[in-house]
Enzyme design. Structure first.
Site, short mmCIF file in Angstrom:
data_model
loop_
_atom_site.label_atom_id
_atom_site.label_comp_id
_atom_site.label_asym_id
_atom_site.label_seq_id
_atom_site.Cartn_x
_atom_site.Cartn_y
_atom_site.Cartn_z
CB SER A 142 30.68 -70.85 -11.11
OG SER A 142 30.36 -71.50 -12.33
CE1 TYR A 155 25.31 -71.34 -9.49
CE2 TYR A 155 26.61 -70.98 -11.48
CZ TYR A 155 26.42 -71.62 -10.26
OH TYR A 155 27.35 -72.55 -9.83
#
Length: 297
Positions: A142, A155
């Site tokens: 990401s 995350y």
């Protein structure tokens, strides 16, 4: 890898978003596809879209947090397709919470899906990929594997780790038949926010004031509706595989955020309003799906 025709690809997280459209675009280019997810209903919709193409498909209900289910997936894929040329480790989840308030079981769940799932999928399919004349492993990190914000500690922990794991593996595989890619999406309109668990009291202080008044459902819808359409993101990823890019940035916002991290390592978040607000406006031109694709059921 110049062509996907007559290859076999395994795609995790294929029930929606980028995973769904990676499978669809691969099928459109003549690639046989094994699609995997935990969401049986939505996965069947992906399978319906794939049925528009004259390729071999298989559908697998798999929780990649469970290594025994990965073992079963591997057996089923080889039995059905006899080979694997590409593996897209695309599945990912998050929990909306700061670290202090996050229950340990939520932390462990995200770690097991986002990191252990990628590692165990790679470990299981690596011998098959290396046995092919030409193969590719594509792991989704990401832009949050490059930069960090409050309220997403778990995350970030997984996506920074996926980035480190993938880039190290790419160096280990240099000079072999296996190309290894790390994907860094920016704002793509997926269900990750709407499907995320939100810990009460664990996010409010980290949100912009206007978002605190919105429900979790409203925030998830806003995220999905205002991002790049996942079909466009999938095309960028596949183009990056064909061009052998080790790092594949998805979206101009991702590229610019990575640049701010390098230029302003201690204060990059202060620059984002000047980047992200124009990107928010620009994204309205990227919300539409690519043309000539099957409609979602």
């Amino acid at each position: 890898m110049k062509s996907f025709d007559n290859r076999v690809a395994v795609v995790t997280g294929a029930a929606s978003g980028m995973g769904r459209y990676l499978a669809v675009l691969l099928a459109k280019m003549g690639c046989n596809v094994a699609v995997c997810d935990v969401n049986e209903d939505e996965l069947s919709k992906t399978a319906s879209m794939l049925s528009q193409y004259n390729i071999a498909t298989s559908v697998h209900l798999v929780d990649i947090a469970d290594s025994s289910q990965i073992d079963r997936l591997h057996e089923e894929v080889i039995a059905r397709h006899q080979k694997v040329d590409l593996v897209f480790n695309n599945a990912g989840i998050t929990v909306m919470s700061d670290f202090e308030n996050m229950p340990a079981e939520d932390w462990d769940r995200v770690m097991n899906v986002n990191l252990a799932g990628v590692v165990n999928m790679t470990r299981k399919f690596l011998p098959d990929l290396k046995s092919r004349p030409e193969a590719a492993l594509i792991n989704t990190s990401s832009i949050f594997g490059m930069v960090a914000v409050p309220g997403q500690s778990v995350y970030h922990a997984t996506k920074f780790a996926v980035r480190g794991f993938t880039e190290s593996l790419a160096k280990e595989m240099d000079g072999t038949n296996l190309q290894v890619h790390c994907v860094h999406p920016g704002h793509v309109g997926t269900n990750i926010a709407s499907s995320a668990k939100e810990v009460v009291g664990g996010t409010a202080r980290e949100m912009p004031a206007f978002m605190r008044k919105m429900s979790a459902e409203e925030r998830g819808k806003m995220f999905k509706d205002n991002g790049m359409h996942p079909s466009r993101a999938a095309k960028i990823i596949l183009d990056g595989v064909q061009k052998r890019r080790t790092r594949i940035f998805v979206g101009l916002d991702a590229k610019l955020m990575e640049i701010t991290q390098r230029l302003f390592p201690q204060s990059y978040m202060r620059t984002w309003p000047f980047i992200l607000l124009p990107m928010f406006v620009r994204n309205k031109f990227l919300k539409k799906p690519l043309p000539e694709l099957p409609a979602e059921p």
